[in-house]
Design a protein around this motif. Structure first.
Motif, PDB file in Angstrom:
ATOM      1  N   ALA A 114      41.196 -14.522 -10.397  1.00 53.91           N
ATOM      2  CA  ALA A 114      39.898 -15.051 -10.649  1.00 53.91           C
ATOM      3  C   ALA A 114      39.002 -14.271 -11.515  1.00 53.91           C
ATOM      4  CB  ALA A 114      39.031 -14.865  -9.189  1.00 53.91           C
ATOM      5  N   THR A 115      39.092 -13.076 -11.745  1.00 57.58           N
ATOM      6  CA  THR A 115      38.532 -12.037 -12.394  1.00 57.58           C
ATOM      7  C   THR A 115      39.042 -12.439 -13.916  1.00 57.58           C
ATOM      8  OG1 THR A 115      38.646 -10.525 -11.105  1.00 57.58           O
ATOM      9  CG2 THR A 115      37.939  -9.741 -13.100  1.00 57.58           C
ATOM     10  N   MET A 116      40.151 -12.810 -14.146  1.00 55.84           N
ATOM     11  CA  MET A 116      40.706 -12.909 -15.454  1.00 55.84           C
ATOM     12  C   MET A 116      40.283 -14.354 -15.954  1.00 55.84           C
ATOM     13  SD  MET A 116      42.472 -11.383 -17.525  1.00 55.84           S
ATOM     14  CE  MET A 116      42.391 -11.939 -19.055  1.00 55.84           C
ATOM     15  N   PHE A 117      40.182 -15.126 -14.844  1.00 52.87           N
ATOM     16  CA  PHE A 117      39.719 -16.777 -15.368  1.00 52.87           C
ATOM     17  C   PHE A 117      38.101 -16.489 -15.704  1.00 52.87           C
ATOM     18  CE2 PHE A 117      37.086 -20.394 -14.229  1.00 52.87           C
ATOM     19  CZ  PHE A 117      38.084 -21.184 -15.270  1.00 52.87           C
ATOM     20  N   GLY A 118      37.476 -15.376 -14.987  1.00 50.17           N
ATOM     21  CA  GLY A 118      36.040 -15.517 -15.304  1.00 50.17           C
ATOM     22  C   GLY A 118      35.658 -14.987 -16.776  1.00 50.17           C
ATOM     23  N   ILE A 119      36.561 -14.060 -17.006  1.00 55.62           N
ATOM     24  CA  ILE A 119      36.672 -13.186 -18.444  1.00 55.62           C
ATOM     25  C   ILE A 119      36.895 -14.376 -19.425  1.00 55.62           C
ATOM     26  CG2 ILE A 119      37.729 -11.865 -20.114  1.00 55.62           C
ATOM     27  CD1 ILE A 119      37.988  -9.878 -17.388  1.00 55.62           C
ATOM     28  N   ILE A 120      38.006 -14.963 -19.230  1.00 57.03           N
ATOM     29  CA  ILE A 120      38.561 -16.138 -20.082  1.00 57.03           C
ATOM     30  C   ILE A 120      37.240 -17.276 -20.446  1.00 57.03           C
ATOM     31  CG2 ILE A 120      40.225 -17.859 -20.636  1.00 57.03           C
ATOM     32  CD1 ILE A 120      41.746 -15.608 -20.824  1.00 57.03           C
ATOM     33  N   ASP A 121      36.841 -17.476 -19.179  1.00 61.27           N
ATOM     34  CA  ASP A 121      35.800 -18.509 -19.089  1.00 61.27           C
ATOM     35  C   ASP A 121      34.467 -18.091 -20.019  1.00 61.27           C
ATOM     36  OD1 ASP A 121      34.260 -20.974 -18.398  1.00 61.27           O
ATOM     37  OD2 ASP A 121      33.228 -19.669 -16.923  1.00 61.27           O
ATOM     38  N   ARG A 122      34.156 -16.937 -19.691  1.00 61.36           N
ATOM     39  CA  ARG A 122      33.048 -16.389 -20.462  1.00 61.36           C
ATOM     40  C   ARG A 122      33.154 -16.223 -21.867  1.00 61.36           C
ATOM     41  NH1 ARG A 122      27.696 -16.505 -20.114  1.00 61.36           N
ATOM     42  NH2 ARG A 122      28.518 -17.514 -21.910  1.00 61.36           N
ATOM     43  N   LEU A 123      34.514 -15.580 -22.049  1.00 59.18           N
ATOM     44  CA  LEU A 123      34.614 -15.370 -23.362  1.00 59.18           C
ATOM     45  C   LEU A 123      34.901 -16.544 -24.294  1.00 59.18           C
ATOM     46  CD1 LEU A 123      34.921 -12.676 -24.830  1.00 59.18           C
ATOM     47  CD2 LEU A 123      37.233 -12.532 -24.735  1.00 59.18           C
ATOM     48  N   LEU A 124      35.848 -17.539 -23.682  1.00 63.96           N
ATOM     49  CA  LEU A 124      36.407 -18.592 -24.564  1.00 63.96           C
ATOM     50  C   LEU A 124      35.853 -19.908 -24.355  1.00 63.96           C
ATOM     51  CD1 LEU A 124      40.113 -17.446 -24.606  1.00 63.96           C
ATOM     52  CD2 LEU A 124      38.309 -16.823 -26.219  1.00 63.96           C
ATOM     53  N   LEU A 125      35.385 -20.294 -23.086  1.00 64.06           N
ATOM     54  CA  LEU A 125      35.161 -21.522 -22.675  1.00 64.06           C
ATOM     55  C   LEU A 125      33.605 -21.991 -22.520  1.00 64.06           C
ATOM     56  CD1 LEU A 125      37.683 -21.964 -19.972  1.00 64.06           C
ATOM     57  CD2 LEU A 125      38.315 -22.401 -22.393  1.00 64.06           C
ATOM     58  N   ARG A 126      32.815 -21.035 -22.167  1.00 66.91           N
ATOM     59  CA  ARG A 126      31.452 -21.285 -21.937  1.00 66.91           C
ATOM     60  C   ARG A 126      30.402 -20.778 -23.154  1.00 66.91           C
ATOM     61  NH1 ARG A 126      28.643 -19.564 -17.301  1.00 66.91           N
ATOM     62  NH2 ARG A 126      30.537 -18.317 -16.814  1.00 66.91           N
ATOM     63  N   ALA A 127      29.593 -21.666 -23.414  1.00 65.21           N
ATOM     64  CA  ALA A 127      28.615 -21.004 -24.371  1.00 65.21           C
ATOM     65  C   ALA A 127      27.717 -19.893 -23.961  1.00 65.21           C
ATOM     66  CB  ALA A 127      28.049 -22.453 -24.944  1.00 65.21           C
ATOM     67  N   PRO A 128      27.155 -19.334 -24.810  1.00 59.60           N
ATOM     68  CA  PRO A 128      26.291 -18.081 -24.168  1.00 59.60           C
ATOM     69  C   PRO A 128      25.459 -18.911 -23.520  1.00 59.60           C
ATOM     70  CG  PRO A 128      26.920 -17.832 -26.746  1.00 59.60           C
ATOM     71  CD  PRO A 128      27.537 -19.278 -25.991  1.00 59.60           C
ATOM     72  N   GLU A 129      24.730 -17.902 -22.351  1.00 60.84           N
ATOM     73  CA  GLU A 129      23.596 -18.529 -21.930  1.00 60.84           C
ATOM     74  C   GLU A 129      22.163 -18.925 -22.402  1.00 60.84           C
ATOM     75  OE1 GLU A 129      23.500 -18.343 -18.280  1.00 60.84           O
ATOM     76  OE2 GLU A 129      25.540 -17.696 -18.142  1.00 60.84           O
ATOM     77  N   HIS A 130      21.532 -19.640 -21.922  1.00 60.61           N
ATOM     78  CA  HIS A 130      20.185 -20.219 -22.525  1.00 60.61           C
ATOM     79  C   HIS A 130      20.066 -20.909 -23.638  1.00 60.61           C
ATOM     80  CE1 HIS A 130      18.612 -17.879 -19.368  1.00 60.61           C
ATOM     81  NE2 HIS A 130      19.307 -16.936 -19.418  1.00 60.61           N
ATOM     82  N   ILE A 131      21.264 -21.128 -24.241  1.00 66.33           N
ATOM     83  CA  ILE A 131      21.140 -22.143 -25.489  1.00 66.33           C
ATOM     84  C   ILE A 131      20.989 -23.549 -25.036  1.00 66.33           C
ATOM     85  CG2 ILE A 131      22.348 -22.686 -27.499  1.00 66.33           C
ATOM     86  CD1 ILE A 131      23.705 -20.243 -27.553  1.00 66.33           C
ATOM     87  N   VAL A 132      20.025 -24.271 -25.413  1.00 66.66           N
ATOM     88  CA  VAL A 132      19.499 -25.551 -24.950  1.00 66.66           C
ATOM     89  C   VAL A 132      20.799 -26.634 -25.150  1.00 66.66           C
ATOM     90  CG1 VAL A 132      17.985 -27.481 -24.957  1.00 66.66           C
ATOM     91  CG2 VAL A 132      17.247 -25.098 -24.692  1.00 66.66           C
ATOM     92  N   GLU A 133      21.183 -26.475 -26.346  1.00 68.82           N
ATOM     93  CA  GLU A 133      22.131 -27.431 -26.854  1.00 68.82           C
ATOM     94  C   GLU A 133      23.395 -26.957 -27.429  1.00 68.82           C
ATOM     95  OE1 GLU A 133      21.378 -31.644 -28.569  1.00 68.82           O
ATOM     96  OE2 GLU A 133      19.232 -30.731 -28.109  1.00 68.82           O
ATOM     97  N   PRO A 134      24.216 -26.298 -26.670  1.00 63.45           N
ATOM     98  CA  PRO A 134      25.207 -25.361 -27.421  1.00 63.45           C
ATOM     99  C   PRO A 134      26.009 -25.957 -28.319  1.00 63.45           C
ATOM    100  CG  PRO A 134      24.898 -25.185 -24.944  1.00 63.45           C
ATOM    101  CD  PRO A 134      24.262 -26.182 -25.274  1.00 63.45           C
TER     102      PRO A 134
END
Lengths: 353, 114
Positions: A114-134
């Motif tokens: 779960a932790t590893m997925f969280g890291i991968i998700d944050r690092l590679l999959l999801r756009a940084p926070e608070h960008i309205v139209e990533p």
């Protein structure tokens, strides 16, 4: 009957064939009867008829036996599962240490994944926070031919004139540049380092973020003779100022005069990168006041203008002469923010050939 | 009445089959033959019904089955009594004896005794 050690395994595999067993059993019975009758002097044809007669309606009984055996098998299977479950529960109760170890192993395994997925998700999959139209915020890179190998390559860092050219071209809805650095605030015992971003005036507007408190600064303030203003992070507001709303108007001294805090960025806002940022300063003001002479990296982000594809925007970006003339640069390409992060990670972990 | 007759026959067949197995595990053919020999062929039992009884009692766990090799070296399914089967046999024997004795008493009664 001896206890079958592999009964559980066999139960799961269900290797036995119910109908095959029944056919074999009936065939054995009929053959034995025929043999017995022949031995008693009955002619073979008659013996076979007599065996069939004694057995009765074979099709009917075969069906009946199949039904019985199938329901018995189903029942045994459920009873088997239930027994297995009870046995497992008893063993777990009897050896709590082993049970704890197994549970812990599972927990750690699941937790680690779960932790590893969280890291991968944050690092590679999801756009940084608070960008309205990533999806519409992209990195601009310059493409060039490597002067030594002749191979095409890209550069994520631009010169300031490159940036000015791009911003003035009108190909994109907005273009913003930024650069990260560590700055020292205060002096003496109270001095501390901060992770700072100097950003061009269009930076916050491009990302579309909303401040947690106060306001961001805009292009009109990002001038060489502009007022020294600063936006601090949510974390800094909490840790250094105790969430005090009166933080607006307080100042940060980077060694050459105070910068007035005008706003607080939202929680977890880090711009387009993922590393922690404490303070954002207008680039031109910082340039004229606190940045040491020399070179620093300038990274660029752009937003699409409505109705224009990225391809068209970046093609148009190639056209103006001023920056094509520079020998190393040949064209600019827009790369999605997320791709950047992936490439960033790739460069870090899989070195280029 | 047909229903109760069938019920009686089925119960009777169960007792006969259980009794046949009291001397040790047997395959179905040997059970059928033992019943026929012991009763001198007086009971007309369809052998298919006998196998139905075997499988039904196996499902009820009165019998346990295992594939083995017959006297003439052929693969055959052998049935053996379980502990539960032994108890059922005892119960069946007793109730059948009581039943038979009761019927017997009635049939043996002469008019004088009545």
């Amino acid at each position: 009957m001896t206890r079958d050690r592999f009964a559980g395994v066999r139960r799961v595999l269900r290797v036995r064939d119910v109908e095959g067993d029944i056919d074999e059993e009936i065939a054995f019975h009929l053959e034995q009867t025929v043999e017995e009758l022949i031995a008693a002097g009955v002619p073979p044809g008659r013996a076979r008829e007599e065996a069939d007669r004694r057995f009765g309606n074979r099709i009917h009984y075969r069906k009946e036996l199949t039904r019985l055996d199938r329901s018995a098998a189903t029942r045994r299977r459920w009873e088997g599962w239930w027994q297995d479950a009870r046995l497992a529960a008893r063993r777990m109760v009897r050896s709590p240490g082993l049970t704890a170890a197994i549970v812990l192993t599972f927990a750690l395994g699941i937790g680690a994944n779960a932790t590893m997925f969280g890291i991968i998700d944050r690092l590679l999959l999801r756009a940084p926070e608070h960008i309205v139209e990533p999806g519409s915020v992209k990195r601009l890179v310059s493409q060039y031919m490597d002067p030594v190998s002749g191979a095409p390559d890209i550069d994520v860092v631009m010169t300031y004139p490159d940036f000015i050219d791009l911003a003035g071209m009108g190909s994109f809805s907005a273009v913003a540049g930024y650069s990260g650095m560590r700055l020292t605030v205060g002096d003496g015992e109270g001095a501390r380092q901060m992770a700072a971003r100097v950003v061009t005036g269009g930076f916050f507007g491009l990302l579309g973020a909303t401040p947690a408190h106060g306001r961001f600064f805009g292009p009109e303030e990002d001038r060489v003779d502009g007022e020294p203003v600063a936006v601090i992070s949510r974390g800094l507001w909490r840790d250094q100022y105790g969430d005090d709303p009166a933080v607006i108007g307080r100042t940060l001294d980077f060694g050459s005069g105070p910068f007035t805090i005008v706003g607080v960025a939202p929680q977890d806002f880090t711009g387009v990168d993922l590393d922690r940022v404490d303070v954002w300063l207008p680039m031109h003001v910082a340039l004229s006041r606190i940045l040491p002479p020399g070179t620093w990296e300038l990274r660029t982000r752009a937003g699409t203008s409505t109705g224009s594809t990225w391809w068209a925007a970046s093609r148009r970006g190639c056209a103006p002469r001023p920056w094509r003339r520079r020998p190393r640069r040949s064209s600019a390409t827009a790369v999605r923010t997320r791709d950047r992060t992936i490439r960033h990670a790739r460069h870090r972990y899989w070195p280029r050939r | 009445m047909a229903g109760s007759t069938l019920q009686l026959l089925q119960g009777t067949l169960d007792v006969l089959v259980l009794k046949a197995l009291i001397f040790g595990p047997q395959h179905g053919y040997a059970v059928a033959r033992w019943i026929r020999d012991t009763t001198d062929g007086a009971l007309e039992i369809e052998e298919g019904a006998l196998y139905t009884a075997l499988h039904r009692m196996e499902k009820r766990r009165w019998l346990a089955s295992q594939w083995g090799v017959s006297e003439n070296n052929r693969r055959a399914k052998f049935y053996a009594l379980t502990e539960e089967g032994r108890q059922q046999l005892a119960v069946g024997e007793r109730s059948w004896t009581l039943y038979a004795e009761a019927v017997f008493k009635v049939l043996r009664t002469t008019e004088a005794n009545a």
